[in-house]
Write an enzyme that holds these catalytic residues in place. Structure first.
Site, mmCIF file in Angstrom:
data_model
loop_
_atom_site.group_PDB
_atom_site.id
_atom_site.type_symbol
_atom_site.label_atom_id
_atom_site.label_comp_id
_atom_site.label_asym_id
_atom_site.label_seq_id
_atom_site.Cartn_x
_atom_site.Cartn_y
_atom_site.Cartn_z
ATOM 1 N N LYS A 170 2.504 -3.607 6.482
ATOM 2 C CA LYS A 170 2.764 -3.707 5.037
ATOM 3 C C LYS A 170 4.265 -3.533 4.768
ATOM 4 O O LYS A 170 4.856 -4.255 3.959
ATOM 5 C CB LYS A 170 1.964 -2.656 4.263
ATOM 6 C CG LYS A 170 0.468 -2.915 4.240
ATOM 7 C CD LYS A 170 0.117 -4.125 3.405
ATOM 8 C CE LYS A 170 -1.357 -4.452 3.420
ATOM 9 N NZ LYS A 170 -1.682 -5.734 2.791
ATOM 10 N N TYR A 213 -1.161 -0.461 10.608
ATOM 11 C CA TYR A 213 -1.468 -1.083 9.308
ATOM 12 C C TYR A 213 -0.298 -0.886 8.340
ATOM 13 O O TYR A 213 0.188 -1.843 7.723
ATOM 14 C CB TYR A 213 -2.757 -0.469 8.740
ATOM 15 C CG TYR A 213 -3.021 -0.813 7.287
ATOM 16 C CD1 TYR A 213 -3.253 -2.121 6.896
ATOM 17 C CD2 TYR A 213 -3.039 0.181 6.300
ATOM 18 C CE1 TYR A 213 -3.485 -2.441 5.560
ATOM 19 C CE2 TYR A 213 -3.277 -0.122 4.973
ATOM 20 C CZ TYR A 213 -3.499 -1.439 4.603
ATOM 21 O OH TYR A 213 -3.727 -1.755 3.279
ATOM 22 N N SER A 265 0.836 -1.200 0.000
ATOM 23 C CA SER A 265 0.000 0.000 0.000
ATOM 24 C C SER A 265 0.868 1.248 0.000
ATOM 25 O O SER A 265 1.957 1.260 0.599
ATOM 26 C CB SER A 265 -0.867 -0.007 1.262
ATOM 27 O OG SER A 265 -1.490 1.242 1.427
HETATM 28 P P1 NAD Z 1 -10.953 -6.757 1.700
HETATM 29 O O1 NAD Z 1 -11.041 -6.690 3.176
HETATM 30 O O2 NAD Z 1 -12.166 -6.473 0.898
HETATM 31 O O3 NAD Z 1 -10.393 -8.188 1.265
HETATM 32 C C1 NAD Z 1 -9.504 -8.935 2.065
HETATM 33 C C2 NAD Z 1 -9.998 -10.371 2.083
HETATM 34 O O4 NAD Z 1 -9.124 -11.127 2.923
HETATM 35 C C3 NAD Z 1 -11.413 -10.493 2.680
HETATM 36 O O5 NAD Z 1 -12.212 -11.278 1.827
HETATM 37 C C4 NAD Z 1 -11.196 -11.193 4.018
HETATM 38 O O6 NAD Z 1 -12.289 -12.009 4.375
HETATM 39 C C5 NAD Z 1 -9.919 -11.979 3.742
HETATM 40 N N1 NAD Z 1 -9.140 -12.275 4.936
HETATM 41 C C6 NAD Z 1 -8.833 -11.448 5.972
HETATM 42 N N2 NAD Z 1 -8.118 -12.097 6.885
HETATM 43 C C7 NAD Z 1 -7.943 -13.372 6.430
HETATM 44 C C8 NAD Z 1 -7.298 -14.519 6.936
HETATM 45 N N3 NAD Z 1 -6.675 -14.498 8.125
HETATM 46 N N4 NAD Z 1 -7.321 -15.659 6.213
HETATM 47 C C9 NAD Z 1 -7.970 -15.700 5.023
HETATM 48 N N5 NAD Z 1 -8.614 -14.648 4.504
HETATM 49 C C10 NAD Z 1 -8.595 -13.488 5.191
HETATM 50 O O7 NAD Z 1 -9.765 -5.799 1.264
HETATM 51 P P2 NAD Z 1 -9.368 -5.277 -0.182
HETATM 52 O O8 NAD Z 1 -9.743 -3.857 -0.263
HETATM 53 O O9 NAD Z 1 -9.832 -6.221 -1.208
HETATM 54 O O10 NAD Z 1 -7.784 -5.336 -0.053
HETATM 55 C C11 NAD Z 1 -7.033 -6.459 -0.468
HETATM 56 C C12 NAD Z 1 -5.586 -6.250 -0.060
HETATM 57 O O11 NAD Z 1 -5.106 -5.048 -0.630
HETATM 58 C C13 NAD Z 1 -5.374 -6.138 1.444
HETATM 59 O O12 NAD Z 1 -4.175 -6.817 1.768
HETATM 60 C C14 NAD Z 1 -5.218 -4.639 1.664
HETATM 61 O O13 NAD Z 1 -4.418 -4.356 2.777
HETATM 62 C C15 NAD Z 1 -4.534 -4.219 0.374
HETATM 63 N N6 NAD Z 1 -4.783 -2.825 0.039
HETATM 64 C C16 NAD Z 1 -6.071 -2.392 -0.090
HETATM 65 C C17 NAD Z 1 -6.324 -1.049 -0.356
HETATM 66 C C18 NAD Z 1 -7.735 -0.539 -0.475
HETATM 67 O O14 NAD Z 1 -7.931 0.661 -0.420
HETATM 68 N N7 NAD Z 1 -8.737 -1.375 -0.649
HETATM 69 C C19 NAD Z 1 -5.244 -0.153 -0.519
HETATM 70 C C20 NAD Z 1 -3.946 -0.634 -0.398
HETATM 71 C C21 NAD Z 1 -3.726 -1.985 -0.129
HETATM 72 C C1 UD1 Z 2 -7.099 5.629 3.604
HETATM 73 C C2 UD1 Z 2 -6.104 5.182 4.639
HETATM 74 C C3 UD1 Z 2 -4.875 4.634 3.923
HETATM 75 C C4 UD1 Z 2 -5.279 3.500 2.973
HETATM 76 C C5 UD1 Z 2 -6.329 4.022 1.997
HETATM 77 C C6 UD1 Z 2 -6.826 2.911 1.128
HETATM 78 C C7 UD1 Z 2 -6.454 6.644 6.598
HETATM 79 C C8 UD1 Z 2 -5.883 7.757 7.420
HETATM 80 N N1 UD1 Z 2 -5.742 6.314 5.491
HETATM 81 O O1 UD1 Z 2 -6.465 6.585 2.809
HETATM 82 O O2 UD1 Z 2 -3.934 4.144 4.845
HETATM 83 O O3 UD1 Z 2 -4.159 3.021 2.259
HETATM 84 O O4 UD1 Z 2 -7.441 4.550 2.738
HETATM 85 O O5 UD1 Z 2 -7.669 3.378 0.134
HETATM 86 O O6 UD1 Z 2 -7.464 6.045 6.923
HETATM 87 N N2 UD1 Z 2 -12.503 11.893 3.248
HETATM 88 C C9 UD1 Z 2 -13.401 12.825 3.708
HETATM 89 N N3 UD1 Z 2 -14.482 12.387 4.397
HETATM 90 C C10 UD1 Z 2 -14.711 11.068 4.655
HETATM 91 C C11 UD1 Z 2 -13.789 10.119 4.172
HETATM 92 C C12 UD1 Z 2 -12.677 10.568 3.480
HETATM 93 O O7 UD1 Z 2 -13.236 14.018 3.505
HETATM 94 O O8 UD1 Z 2 -15.710 10.747 5.317
HETATM 95 C C13 UD1 Z 2 -11.333 12.363 2.510
HETATM 96 C C14 UD1 Z 2 -10.024 12.015 3.199
HETATM 97 O O9 UD1 Z 2 -9.635 13.015 4.079
HETATM 98 C C15 UD1 Z 2 -9.085 11.899 1.997
HETATM 99 C C16 UD1 Z 2 -9.989 11.409 0.871
HETATM 100 O O10 UD1 Z 2 -11.319 11.694 1.267
HETATM 101 O O11 UD1 Z 2 -8.592 13.156 1.654
HETATM 102 C C17 UD1 Z 2 -9.872 9.926 0.631
HETATM 103 O O12 UD1 Z 2 -10.080 9.256 1.859
HETATM 104 P P1 UD1 Z 2 -10.047 7.669 1.972
HETATM 105 O O13 UD1 Z 2 -10.909 7.094 0.932
HETATM 106 O O14 UD1 Z 2 -10.320 7.318 3.388
HETATM 107 O O15 UD1 Z 2 -8.543 7.307 1.584
HETATM 108 P P2 UD1 Z 2 -7.160 7.825 2.215
HETATM 109 O O16 UD1 Z 2 -7.389 8.800 3.296
HETATM 110 O O17 UD1 Z 2 -6.287 8.260 1.121
#
Ligand code: NAD
Ligand code: UD1
Length: 348
Positions: free
Chosen positions: A160, A156, A132
């Site tokens: 990572k 978190y 991330s």
């Molecule tokens: P998500 O929570 O929707 O998906 C994660 C999946 O992992 C879920 O289906 C959950 O049930 C499963 N899981 C959790 N713990 C587990 C375990 N112990 N054993 C087996 N399965 C397990 O999240 P996502 O948004 O799809 O994200 C996927 C990956 O990408 C994560 O590692 C997250 O940290 C990373 N990531 C996500 C974002 C984002 O904004 N969505 C941003 C950066 C990185």
């Molecule tokens: C958040 C996480 C980041 C993670 C990312 C995944 C925090 C502090 N950071 O980032 O670690 O990797 O999600 O997508 O939680 N916003 C509002 N009102 C809201 C929600 C969000 O104004 O109710 C704004 C936030 O301040 C930000 C933008 O919208 O500027 C995006 O927010 P969000 O979707 O939560 O993502 P990040 O803050 O970038």
């Protein structure tokens, strides 16, 4: 075509990736403990990929990445060997990680260690890991390149960064490993069919699901975190990336790992473009025809003014770049929410 193990395939990004890999001809074993994922999402993946019931190309297992025998069962669940792992499983809520850090270290780091051991036992040495942009903490320079300092500011992010370090050490210790750590910026959007999307439990933390839920009347207004950031309109800027672009980035990374000599790399997956909160609100209002009432409140702890990827390495190394813009992301998020106002559940 290769056989893949997908961890966390029932989640937001994992479910879209499963569909994309199936459409590209891969066969999949999916392991998920459903703590934040949905079996309904995987049923829909089966339908969208036009797989027949019982197709050998998609095996769904309920299991935990922290459980050694669940992982060994996954590796042994198919006759063919597993060629590579796409590792999405993990916990991802920043606020929760501050409240229960040990759980985050257990699942994100402990679970990955179990997975890597299982890979070794089962002679699989290719992995694509979901990292991330949060590993950068407060960015010093925009756009953020992969060589920027790694200074996570919450548990978190620390987990990572720790996994990236483990993977780095592993690649150095044994030359046969093929490892991609993909640092996602802000994944949003949904499958264009409207049948797969993001379905957070409870009140969403992130901007796109919140605005979509306001659109369908599940929430009344958006609290905009900060009106006086040093940005042109005063609201904070992020690099949003459509989930379909993101999963195509995974396919590109996997192809590089499989087709080229063993290597290990870390790469940003972002668009290289930034949008403010107010631009996102405007885009949503345009595509949905709904008003998104905004209430300006104080900044959220740990937020930054601006986060934008330097996306050049991804283009050079993977031959990949994003194709979808803010309107596409807004349209697809809205389309998903409109068709499924309560996500995968009939109501919440
Ligand atoms: P998500 O929570 O929707 O998906 C994660 C999946 O992992 C879920 O289906 C959950 O049930 C499963 N899981 C959790 N713990 C587990 C375990 N112990 N054993 C087996 N399965 C397990 O999240 P996502 O948004 O799809 O994200 C996927 C990956 O990408 C994560 O590692 C997250 O940290 C990373 N990531 C996500 C974002 C984002 O904004 N969505 C941003 C950066 C990185
Ligand atoms: C958040 C996480 C980041 C993670 C990312 C995944 C925090 C502090 N950071 O980032 O670690 O990797 O999600 O997508 O939680 N916003 C509002 N009102 C809201 C929600 C969000 O104004 O109710 C704004 C936030 O301040 C930000 C933008 O919208 O500027 C995006 O927010 P969000 O979707 O939560 O993502 P990040 O803050 O970038």
């Amino acid at each position: 075509m290769a056989q893949l193990l997908i961890t966390g395939g029932a989640g937001f990004i994992g479910s879209h990736a499963c569909l994309s890999f199936l459409e590209s001809g891969y066969s999949l074993v999916v392991i998920d403990n459903y703590s934040n994922g949905s079996i309904e999402a995987l049923k829909r993946v089966t339908q969208l990929a036009s797989l027949e019931k019982g197709s050998k190309r998609l095996k769904l297992l309920s299991g935990d990445i922290c459980n050694i025998s669940d992982l060994d069962s996954a590796f042994n669940s198919v006759d063919e060997r597993i060629d590579a792992v796409i590792h999405f499983a993990g916990l991802k809520a920043v606020g929760e990680s501050i409240e229960i850090p040990l759980k985050y270290w257990e699942v994100n780091v402990g679970g990955t260690l179990c997975l890597l051991e299982a890979m070794k036992r089962n002679n699989c040495r290719t992995i694509v890991f979901s990292s991330s942009a949060t590993v950068y903490g407060y960015p010093k320079e925009i756009p953020i390149s992969e060589s920027a300092p790694i200074e996570p500011i919450n548990p978190y992010g620390s987990t990572k960064a720790a996994v990236e370090n483990i993977l780095f050490d592993l690649a150095k210790s044994e030359p046969g490993w093929r490892i991609a750590s993909l640092r996602y910026f802000n994944p949003v959007g949904a499958h264009p069919s409207g049948f797969l999307g993001e379905d957070p439990n409870g009140v969403p933390n992130n901007l796109f699901p919140l605005i979509s839920q306001i659109g369908v009347g599940r929430r009344s207004q958006l609290e905009v975190f900060g009106a006086n950031w040093p940005t042109p309109d005063g609201s904070a800027i992020r690099d949003y990336i459509h989930v379909m672009d993101l999963v195509e980035g995974h396919r590109a990374a996997l192809e590089v790992l499989i087709d080229q000599e063993p290597q290990s790399f870390v790469v940003n997956l972002g668009s290289g473009k930034g949008h403010s909160v107010l631009e996102v609100v405007n885009a949503f209002e345009t595509v949905s025809g709904k008003k998104c009432p905004c209430n300006f409140v104080g900044r959220r702890l740990g937020d930054v003014a601006c986060s934008i990827a330097d996306a050049r390495l991804a283009k050079e190394l993977l031959g990949w770049e994003t194709k979808r813009n803010l309107m596409d992301m807004s349209y697809d998020s809205w389309n998903w929410q409109k068709i499924n106002p309560f996500g995968y559940k009939t109501n919440k």
